[in-house]
Design a protein around this motif. Sequence first.
Motif, mmCIF file in Angstrom:
data_model
loop_
_atom_site.group_PDB
_atom_site.id
_atom_site.type_symbol
_atom_site.label_atom_id
_atom_site.label_comp_id
_atom_site.label_asym_id
_atom_site.label_seq_id
_atom_site.Cartn_x
_atom_site.Cartn_y
_atom_site.Cartn_z
ATOM 1 N N GLY A 1 0.811 -1.220 0.000
ATOM 2 C CA GLY A 1 0.000 0.000 0.000
ATOM 3 C C GLY A 1 0.840 1.262 0.000
ATOM 4 O O GLY A 1 0.482 2.267 -0.629
ATOM 5 N N PHE B 1 1.963 3.237 -3.231
ATOM 6 C CA PHE B 1 1.056 4.170 -3.893
ATOM 7 C C PHE B 1 0.955 5.517 -3.177
ATOM 8 O O PHE B 1 0.125 6.350 -3.524
ATOM 9 N N LYS B 2 1.817 5.726 -2.177
ATOM 10 C CA LYS B 2 1.819 6.989 -1.430
ATOM 11 C C LYS B 2 3.080 7.795 -1.717
ATOM 12 O O LYS B 2 3.492 8.623 -0.905
ATOM 13 N N ASN C 1 -8.390 3.638 -5.856
ATOM 14 C CA ASN C 1 -8.241 4.213 -4.512
ATOM 15 C C ASN C 1 -8.804 3.286 -3.444
ATOM 16 O O ASN C 1 -8.256 3.199 -2.338
ATOM 17 N N VAL D 1 -6.170 0.675 -2.650
ATOM 18 C CA VAL D 1 -5.057 1.266 -1.895
ATOM 19 C C VAL D 1 -5.474 1.521 -0.456
ATOM 20 O O VAL D 1 -4.744 1.204 0.490
ATOM 21 N N ASN D 2 -6.671 2.088 -0.269
ATOM 22 C CA ASN D 2 -7.173 2.361 1.087
ATOM 23 C C ASN D 2 -7.378 1.075 1.866
ATOM 24 O O ASN D 2 -7.140 1.021 3.086
#
Length: 319
Positions: free
Chosen positions: A54, A57-58, A189, A192-193
Amino acid sequence: MEMNIRILIETMFLLLLLIITGYIVSKIHILTEETTKKLSELIVRVTCPALIIGAVFKQDEVGDKGVNILSILGLGVILYLSYILIAIIVVKFFKLKNNEKPIYELMLIFSNTSFVGIPVVKVLYGDAAIFYLTILHLSFNFLIYTYGVIKMKPENENIKFSFRSIFNSGVISALLGIVIYFLKIPLPNLAVNYLMTLGEVTIPLSLLLMGASLGKIPLKKVFTNRKLILFCLLKLLVLPVFFYFIFSIFVKNRFYVELITISTALPAGSMIIMFSLKYNKEVITSSLGVFLTTIFSIVTLPIICLLYTSPSPRDGATS
């Protein structure tokens, strides 16, 4: 940066409270030995890999400008080889029993990069730094199951390496993260969340389990071991300063230097306790070492971050 340091100090105290909570609930038999094993498996196989993937993707939270994954990976290899050399030299200055020597070496080399390192770099740099931290310490998994096993096994026992243990969930998720990073594979999204929400469970659960593992240690032994206290000062203060100045000479990227410095200021890894149990080597010494370095890092880690991290760390990565 002052705000980040204040938040970091609060975070370190939060970690301590979670460790104490784990210690208490193990004493009142809420966290039993069987429950601890199951939760450990959940962390290793599910929640921590989700957090690592995860975090890929940040990247915008740190800014990938000037950040080169292969450079971070190479610096990690250099860091661990340097640690091995230093550890061999350092243990010669401590009057240790034969059973204690490998424990001290491994405590010096292998830090708690996941359970303590992840929340710390997240506070200072954002979620993306979790992925970069994981890449920096990719050598950890290889060395702990090779060099670590060599050090811990009896001399007369044959050593068998298992690729299955080296390529565990942590390594696979890191390699998958690298593939996603280079191929720029998109995810919705929601996905990812989901990964980040699932991954967030890793930190509190890990610290509760760390506290539970300390439940069998007599508290009167915690702060009376002078060798371990001296070791803590060396590991948490002297070596981070040493590595900061050495890497600052050869590495121009400020973000890399800071990530390495923070990594070297982390407490000893809880994996050492598991190895001590498996190979019957000074379990109390390893448990005390992990506990003491964790307690002392509440004070020493913010000091290192205040002195050796830049005023605007999120913009610290330069080409």
